[in-house]
Design a protein around this motif. Structure first.
Motif, short mmCIF file in Angstrom:
data_model
loop_
_atom_site.label_atom_id
_atom_site.label_comp_id
_atom_site.label_asym_id
_atom_site.label_seq_id
_atom_site.Cartn_x
_atom_site.Cartn_y
_atom_site.Cartn_z
N LYS A 69 0.84 -1.20 0.00
CA LYS A 69 0.00 0.00 0.00
C LYS A 69 0.88 1.25 0.00
O LYS A 69 0.63 2.20 -0.75
CB LYS A 69 -0.91 -0.02 1.22
CG LYS A 69 -1.88 1.13 1.29
CD LYS A 69 -2.76 1.02 2.52
CE LYS A 69 -3.68 2.22 2.65
NZ LYS A 69 -4.47 2.18 3.88
N LEU A 70 1.91 1.26 0.86
CA LEU A 70 2.83 2.40 0.91
C LEU A 70 3.56 2.58 -0.41
O LEU A 70 3.76 3.71 -0.87
CB LEU A 70 3.84 2.22 2.05
CG LEU A 70 3.30 2.41 3.47
CD1 LEU A 70 4.36 2.05 4.49
CD2 LEU A 70 2.82 3.83 3.68
N LEU A 71 3.96 1.48 -1.02
CA LEU A 71 4.63 1.56 -2.32
C LEU A 71 3.70 2.15 -3.38
O LEU A 71 4.12 2.99 -4.18
CB LEU A 71 5.07 0.15 -2.77
CG LEU A 71 6.53 -0.17 -2.53
CD1 LEU A 71 6.78 -1.66 -2.68
CD2 LEU A 71 7.41 0.58 -3.47
N ASP A 72 2.45 1.72 -3.36
CA ASP A 72 1.48 2.28 -4.32
C ASP A 72 1.28 3.77 -4.08
O ASP A 72 1.23 4.55 -5.03
CB ASP A 72 0.14 1.54 -4.22
CG ASP A 72 0.19 0.14 -4.82
OD1 ASP A 72 1.13 -0.14 -5.61
OD2 ASP A 72 -0.70 -0.67 -4.49
N GLU A 73 1.18 4.16 -2.80
CA GLU A 73 1.02 5.58 -2.49
C GLU A 73 2.24 6.37 -2.93
O GLU A 73 2.12 7.47 -3.48
CB GLU A 73 0.77 5.77 -1.00
CG GLU A 73 -0.59 5.32 -0.53
CD GLU A 73 -0.78 5.44 0.98
OE1 GLU A 73 0.14 5.94 1.67
OE2 GLU A 73 -1.83 5.02 1.46
N ALA A 74 3.44 5.80 -2.70
CA ALA A 74 4.67 6.48 -3.12
C ALA A 74 4.71 6.63 -4.64
O ALA A 74 5.11 7.67 -5.16
CB ALA A 74 5.89 5.70 -2.63
N ARG A 75 4.29 5.61 -5.34
CA ARG A 75 4.24 5.69 -6.81
C ARG A 75 3.26 6.76 -7.27
O ARG A 75 3.55 7.53 -8.19
CB ARG A 75 3.85 4.33 -7.40
CG ARG A 75 4.96 3.31 -7.37
CD ARG A 75 4.55 2.01 -8.06
NE ARG A 75 5.54 0.98 -7.81
CZ ARG A 75 5.31 -0.18 -7.23
NH1 ARG A 75 4.09 -0.47 -6.83
NH2 ARG A 75 6.27 -1.04 -7.05
N GLN A 76 2.11 6.81 -6.61
CA GLN A 76 1.12 7.82 -6.97
C GLN A 76 1.65 9.22 -6.68
O GLN A 76 1.47 10.14 -7.49
CB GLN A 76 -0.18 7.58 -6.21
CG GLN A 76 -0.94 6.35 -6.67
CD GLN A 76 -2.15 6.05 -5.80
OE1 GLN A 76 -2.36 6.67 -4.76
NE2 GLN A 76 -2.95 5.07 -6.20
N GLN A 77 2.32 9.38 -5.55
CA GLN A 77 2.90 10.69 -5.22
C GLN A 77 3.98 11.06 -6.23
O GLN A 77 4.07 12.21 -6.66
CB GLN A 77 3.48 10.68 -3.81
CG GLN A 77 2.42 10.70 -2.74
CD GLN A 77 3.01 10.63 -1.33
OE1 GLN A 77 4.21 10.39 -1.16
NE2 GLN A 77 2.18 10.83 -0.32
N ARG A 78 4.81 10.07 -6.61
CA ARG A 78 5.86 10.34 -7.59
C ARG A 78 5.23 10.77 -8.91
O ARG A 78 5.67 11.74 -9.53
CB ARG A 78 6.71 9.07 -7.80
CG ARG A 78 7.81 9.26 -8.84
CD ARG A 78 8.30 7.98 -9.43
NE ARG A 78 7.20 7.35 -10.14
CZ ARG A 78 7.18 6.07 -10.46
NH1 ARG A 78 8.15 5.28 -10.13
NH2 ARG A 78 6.16 5.57 -11.13
N ASP A 79 4.19 10.04 -9.33
CA ASP A 79 3.52 10.41 -10.58
C ASP A 79 2.92 11.81 -10.50
O ASP A 79 3.00 12.58 -11.45
CB ASP A 79 2.44 9.38 -10.93
CG ASP A 79 3.03 8.02 -11.31
OD1 ASP A 79 4.24 7.96 -11.62
OD2 ASP A 79 2.27 7.02 -11.29
N ALA A 80 2.33 12.13 -9.34
CA ALA A 80 1.74 13.46 -9.16
C ALA A 80 2.82 14.54 -9.20
O ALA A 80 2.64 15.59 -9.82
CB ALA A 80 0.96 13.51 -7.84
#
Length: 166
Positions: A69-80
């Motif tokens: 979940k944290l990895l997915d959130e980090a990926r989403q933040q990186r994309d943002a």
């Protein structure tokens, strides 16, 4: 085996049986209870270890899910963040383009203004020259005090021949 039967003594047999029963009772009272209790304690500790292992396994699965979940959130933040950076870069590029267009338009307007000023100066100079020529013609006409019309026309044509326009 016959010899065992011949040597059989009932008193000895009962005595041995009695001692065996006493030994059995003593073992039951003092040895079996602690042995059974230690076996129960051992069984409980094994069960606790199995329960702890199962609990640790569940916690590991939960941690793995949390990490995903944290990895997915980090990926989403990186994309943002990358998207924001692209938007900022596009905005800066657009702003620079607009600034360059404004500067170009200002330079063109300044050039047009300079051309207009030069044109006005040239027109003023031409007007000044025309006025000077007119004054010279008028001066020459007045100096001669011509009375007849033919002489005036001749003087004007002579004067026009003398004047060279550039």
């Amino acid at each position: 085996m016959d010899q065992l039967l011949n040597d059989f003594s009932p008193g000895l047999f009962f005595m041995q049986a009695f001692i065996f029963l006493i030994l059995l009772l003593l073992l039951a009272k003092f040895a079996w209870k602690p042995i059974i209790q230690s076996l129960k304690i051992r069984e409980e500790s094994i069960q606790d270890a199995l329960d702890s292992a199962e609990k640790a396994k569940e916690e590991m699965a939960q941690l793995k899910a949390d990490n995903e979940k944290l990895l997915d959130e980090a990926r989403q933040q990186r994309d943002a963040i990358l998207q924001d950076a692209r938007e900022v870069a596009n905005g800066i590029r657009e702003e620079a383009k607009n600034d360059a267009t404004k500067q170009t338009d200002k330079m063109i307007a300044d050039a047009k203004t300079a051309i207009e000023v030069e044109k006005q100066a040239a027109m003023a100079e031409v007007r000044t020259l025309v006025a000077e020529l007119s004054l010279q013609v008028a001066e020459k006409l007045l100096k001669r005090k011509l009375d007849d019309e033919g002489a005036q026309k001749e003087l004007i044509s002579d004067f026009i021949k003398d004047v060279k326009l550039n």
